[in-house]
Design a protein around this motif. Structure first.
Motif, PDB file in Angstrom:
ATOM      1  N   CYS A 194       0.825  -1.159  -0.071  1.00  0.00           N
ATOM      2  CA  CYS A 194      -0.081   0.077   0.026  1.00  0.00           C
ATOM      3  C   CYS A 194       0.981   1.141  -0.041  1.00  0.00           C
ATOM      4  CB  CYS A 194      -1.075   0.063   1.208  1.00  0.00           C
ATOM      5  SG  CYS A 194      -2.224  -1.320   1.423  1.00  0.00           S
ATOM      6  N   ALA A 195       0.240   2.246  -0.432  1.00  0.00           N
ATOM      7  CA  ALA A 195       0.935   3.547  -0.496  1.00  0.00           C
ATOM      8  C   ALA A 195       1.314   4.148   0.695  1.00  0.00           C
ATOM      9  CB  ALA A 195       0.110   4.543  -1.138  1.00  0.00           C
ATOM     10  N   GLU A 196       0.634   3.782   1.758  1.00  0.00           N
ATOM     11  CA  GLU A 196       1.129   4.389   3.282  1.00  0.00           C
ATOM     12  C   GLU A 196       2.164   3.490   3.634  1.00  0.00           C
ATOM     13  OE1 GLU A 196      -1.790   3.395   2.031  1.00  0.00           O
ATOM     14  OE2 GLU A 196      -3.483   4.150   3.334  1.00  0.00           O
ATOM     15  N   ARG A 197       2.215   2.498   3.521  1.00  0.00           N
ATOM     16  CA  ARG A 197       3.248   1.655   4.090  1.00  0.00           C
ATOM     17  C   ARG A 197       4.653   1.852   3.138  1.00  0.00           C
ATOM     18  NH1 ARG A 197       1.483  -4.125   3.681  1.00  0.00           N
ATOM     19  NH2 ARG A 197      -0.266  -3.331   2.707  1.00  0.00           N
ATOM     20  N   THR A 198       4.501   2.106   1.850  1.00  0.00           N
ATOM     21  CA  THR A 198       5.537   2.419   1.099  1.00  0.00           C
ATOM     22  C   THR A 198       6.183   3.636   1.886  1.00  0.00           C
ATOM     23  OG1 THR A 198       4.515   1.557  -0.764  1.00  0.00           O
ATOM     24  CG2 THR A 198       6.353   3.128  -1.129  1.00  0.00           C
ATOM     25  N   ALA A 199       5.501   4.669   2.021  1.00  0.00           N
ATOM     26  CA  ALA A 199       6.065   5.764   2.811  1.00  0.00           C
ATOM     27  C   ALA A 199       6.696   5.553   4.207  1.00  0.00           C
ATOM     28  CB  ALA A 199       4.867   6.981   2.826  1.00  0.00           C
ATOM     29  N   PHE A 200       5.810   4.685   5.095  1.00  0.00           N
ATOM     30  CA  PHE A 200       6.316   4.595   6.200  1.00  0.00           C
ATOM     31  C   PHE A 200       7.837   3.625   6.155  1.00  0.00           C
ATOM     32  CE2 PHE A 200       2.374   6.200   8.248  1.00  0.00           C
ATOM     33  CZ  PHE A 200       3.138   6.403   9.493  1.00  0.00           C
ATOM     34  N   PHE A 201       7.978   2.723   5.244  1.00  0.00           N
ATOM     35  CA  PHE A 201       8.955   1.777   5.019  1.00  0.00           C
ATOM     36  C   PHE A 201      10.383   2.752   4.549  1.00  0.00           C
ATOM     37  CE2 PHE A 201       6.237  -2.112   5.230  1.00  0.00           C
ATOM     38  CZ  PHE A 201       5.850  -2.100   6.596  1.00  0.00           C
ATOM     39  N   LYS A 202       9.964   3.625   3.581  1.00  0.00           N
ATOM     40  CA  LYS A 202      11.028   4.562   3.026  1.00  0.00           C
ATOM     41  C   LYS A 202      11.551   5.284   4.188  1.00  0.00           C
ATOM     42  CE  LYS A 202      10.373   6.965  -0.886  1.00  0.00           C
ATOM     43  NZ  LYS A 202       9.478   7.901  -1.628  1.00  0.00           N
ATOM     44  N   ALA A 203      10.688   5.899   4.932  1.00  0.00           N
ATOM     45  CA  ALA A 203      11.018   6.710   5.953  1.00  0.00           C
ATOM     46  C   ALA A 203      11.981   6.077   7.189  1.00  0.00           C
ATOM     47  CB  ALA A 203       9.969   7.615   6.839  1.00  0.00           C
ATOM     48  N   VAL A 204      11.543   4.737   7.769  1.00  0.00           N
ATOM     49  CA  VAL A 204      12.123   4.194   8.710  1.00  0.00           C
ATOM     50  C   VAL A 204      13.287   3.846   8.229  1.00  0.00           C
ATOM     51  CG1 VAL A 204      11.849   2.083  10.129  1.00  0.00           C
ATOM     52  CG2 VAL A 204       9.664   3.588   9.772  1.00  0.00           C
ATOM     53  N   SER A 205      13.598   3.126   6.907  1.00  0.00           N
ATOM     54  CA  SER A 205      14.550   2.531   6.334  1.00  0.00           C
ATOM     55  C   SER A 205      15.703   3.721   6.261  1.00  0.00           C
ATOM     56  CB  SER A 205      14.338   1.932   4.791  1.00  0.00           C
ATOM     57  OG  SER A 205      13.979   2.941   4.197  1.00  0.00           O
ATOM     58  N   GLU A 206      15.331   5.007   6.434  1.00  0.00           N
ATOM     59  CA  GLU A 206      16.258   5.887   6.420  1.00  0.00           C
ATOM     60  C   GLU A 206      16.430   6.574   7.624  1.00  0.00           C
ATOM     61  OE1 GLU A 206      15.520   8.466   3.040  1.00  0.00           O
ATOM     62  OE2 GLU A 206      15.681   6.965   1.561  1.00  0.00           O
ATOM     63  N   GLY A 207      16.152   5.880   8.728  1.00  0.00           N
ATOM     64  CA  GLY A 207      16.250   6.211  10.216  1.00  0.00           C
ATOM     65  C   GLY A 207      15.238   7.472  10.674  1.00  0.00           C
ATOM     66  N   LYS A 208      14.224   7.650   9.954  1.00  0.00           N
ATOM     67  CA  LYS A 208      13.255   8.425  10.430  1.00  0.00           C
ATOM     68  C   LYS A 208      12.083   7.986  11.071  1.00  0.00           C
ATOM     69  CE  LYS A 208      14.556  10.898   6.416  1.00  0.00           C
ATOM     70  NZ  LYS A 208      14.555  10.782   5.151  1.00  0.00           N
ATOM     71  N   HIS A 209      11.842   8.259  12.530  1.00  0.00           N
ATOM     72  CA  HIS A 209      11.092   7.660  13.363  1.00  0.00           C
ATOM     73  C   HIS A 209       9.967   8.501  13.777  1.00  0.00           C
ATOM     74  CE1 HIS A 209      13.038   3.513  13.908  1.00  0.00           C
ATOM     75  NE2 HIS A 209      13.727   4.349  12.976  1.00  0.00           N
ATOM     76  N   ASP A 210       9.954   9.804  13.591  1.00  0.00           N
ATOM     77  CA  ASP A 210       9.055  10.723  14.449  1.00  0.00           C
ATOM     78  C   ASP A 210       8.144  11.463  13.356  1.00  0.00           C
ATOM     79  OD1 ASP A 210      10.265  10.298  16.884  1.00  0.00           O
ATOM     80  OD2 ASP A 210      11.954  11.526  16.216  1.00  0.00           O
ATOM     81  N   PHE A 211       6.955  11.203  13.515  1.00  0.00           N
ATOM     82  CA  PHE A 211       5.857  11.492  12.515  1.00  0.00           C
ATOM     83  C   PHE A 211       4.832  12.348  13.080  1.00  0.00           C
ATOM     84  CE2 PHE A 211       7.572   7.299  11.211  1.00  0.00           C
ATOM     85  CZ  PHE A 211       8.393   7.759  10.194  1.00  0.00           C
ATOM     86  N   GLU A 212       4.371  13.522  12.219  1.00  0.00           N
ATOM     87  CA  GLU A 212       3.247  14.195  12.457  1.00  0.00           C
ATOM     88  C   GLU A 212       1.900  13.734  12.056  1.00  0.00           C
ATOM     89  OE1 GLU A 212       4.538  18.402  12.708  1.00  0.00           O
ATOM     90  OE2 GLU A 212       2.576  18.972  12.267  1.00  0.00           O
ATOM     91  N   LYS A 213       1.868  13.557  10.635  1.00  0.00           N
ATOM     92  CA  LYS A 213       0.662  13.308  10.020  1.00  0.00           C
ATOM     93  C   LYS A 213       0.853  12.661   8.579  1.00  0.00           C
ATOM     94  CE  LYS A 213      -0.094  18.272   8.736  1.00  0.00           C
ATOM     95  NZ  LYS A 213      -0.859  19.196   8.755  1.00  0.00           N
ATOM     96  N   ILE A 214      -0.013  12.149   7.943  1.00  0.00           N
ATOM     97  CA  ILE A 214      -0.022  11.540   6.816  1.00  0.00           C
ATOM     98  C   ILE A 214      -1.292  12.020   5.837  1.00  0.00           C
ATOM     99  CG2 ILE A 214      -1.037   9.289   7.374  1.00  0.00           C
ATOM    100  CD1 ILE A 214       0.926   7.966   5.388  1.00  0.00           C
ATOM    101  N   ALA A 215      -0.968  12.569   4.481  1.00  0.00           N
ATOM    102  CA  ALA A 215      -2.059  12.707   3.723  1.00  0.00           C
ATOM    103  C   ALA A 215      -2.263  11.439   2.681  1.00  0.00           C
ATOM    104  CB  ALA A 215      -1.934  13.923   2.983  1.00  0.00           C
ATOM    105  N   ILE A 216      -3.650  11.045   2.520  1.00  0.00           N
ATOM    106  CA  ILE A 216      -3.682  10.110   1.616  1.00  0.00           C
ATOM    107  C   ILE A 216      -4.936  10.336   0.534  1.00  0.00           C
ATOM    108  CG2 ILE A 216      -4.261   7.370   1.458  1.00  0.00           C
ATOM    109  CD1 ILE A 216      -3.983   7.500   4.764  1.00  0.00           C
TER     110      ILE A 216
END
Ligand code: THU
Length: 138
Positions: free
Chosen positions: A53-75
């Motif tokens: 899914c699009a949302e998981r693509t975004a999360f996995f891209k972020a986490v795989s680059e060391g980003k863990h602090d999230f504010e919001k997501i638009a879908i």
């Protein structure tokens, strides 16, 4: 970043959706607490269960680059023929909600839109009440 700007980025992200099977295209724009945006789209597979899914693509891209602090997501999501006006809001699936639960607080915001003029937002607690998360394993 305001919701309209984030929805615009989700619409842009959706252009890369790889959807030869469903022809249902989804775009997501994930905002970190540092103000960075990570985009994601759905990526389908001939072996359907391998679809992401699009949302998981975004999360996995972020986490795989060391980003863990999230504010919001638009879908945003809809049939391939829809480009910037969608017949429905694209609410995240159950698996994506659970992935959000892993990395986000209960106040994390989920922004869904039919267009840049028709936007709704919910907290993670509202769309995944009584969820199971990391603290349950402490
Ligand atoms: N899809 C997403 O990208 N996000 C969701 O939350 C729900 C479903 C995608 C997966 C598949 O490529 C298509 O939409 C139809 O299920």
């Amino acid at each position: 970043m305001d919701n309209v700007s984030l929805v615009k980025l989700a619409i842009e992200a959706r252009k890369n959706a790889y959807t030869p099977y469903s022809e249902y295209k989804v775009g997501a724009a994930l905002l970190t607490k540092d103000g960075e945006v990570i985009k994601g789209c759905n990526i389908e597979n001939a072996s359907y269960g391998a679809t992401n899914c699009a949302e998981r693509t975004a999360f996995f891209k972020a986490v795989s680059e060391g980003k863990h602090d999230f504010e919001k997501i638009a879908i945003v999501g809809g049939k391939a023929s829809e480009t910037d006006e969608f017949s429905d809001y694209a609410y995240p699936c159950g698996i994506c909600r659970q992935v959000m639960r892993e990395f986000c607080s209960s106040s994390f915001e989920i922004v869904v839109a039919k267009s840049i003029n028709d936007i709704k937002s919910f907290t993670l607690e509202e769309i995944l009440p009584n969820g199971f998360g990391p603290e349950n394993l402490e």
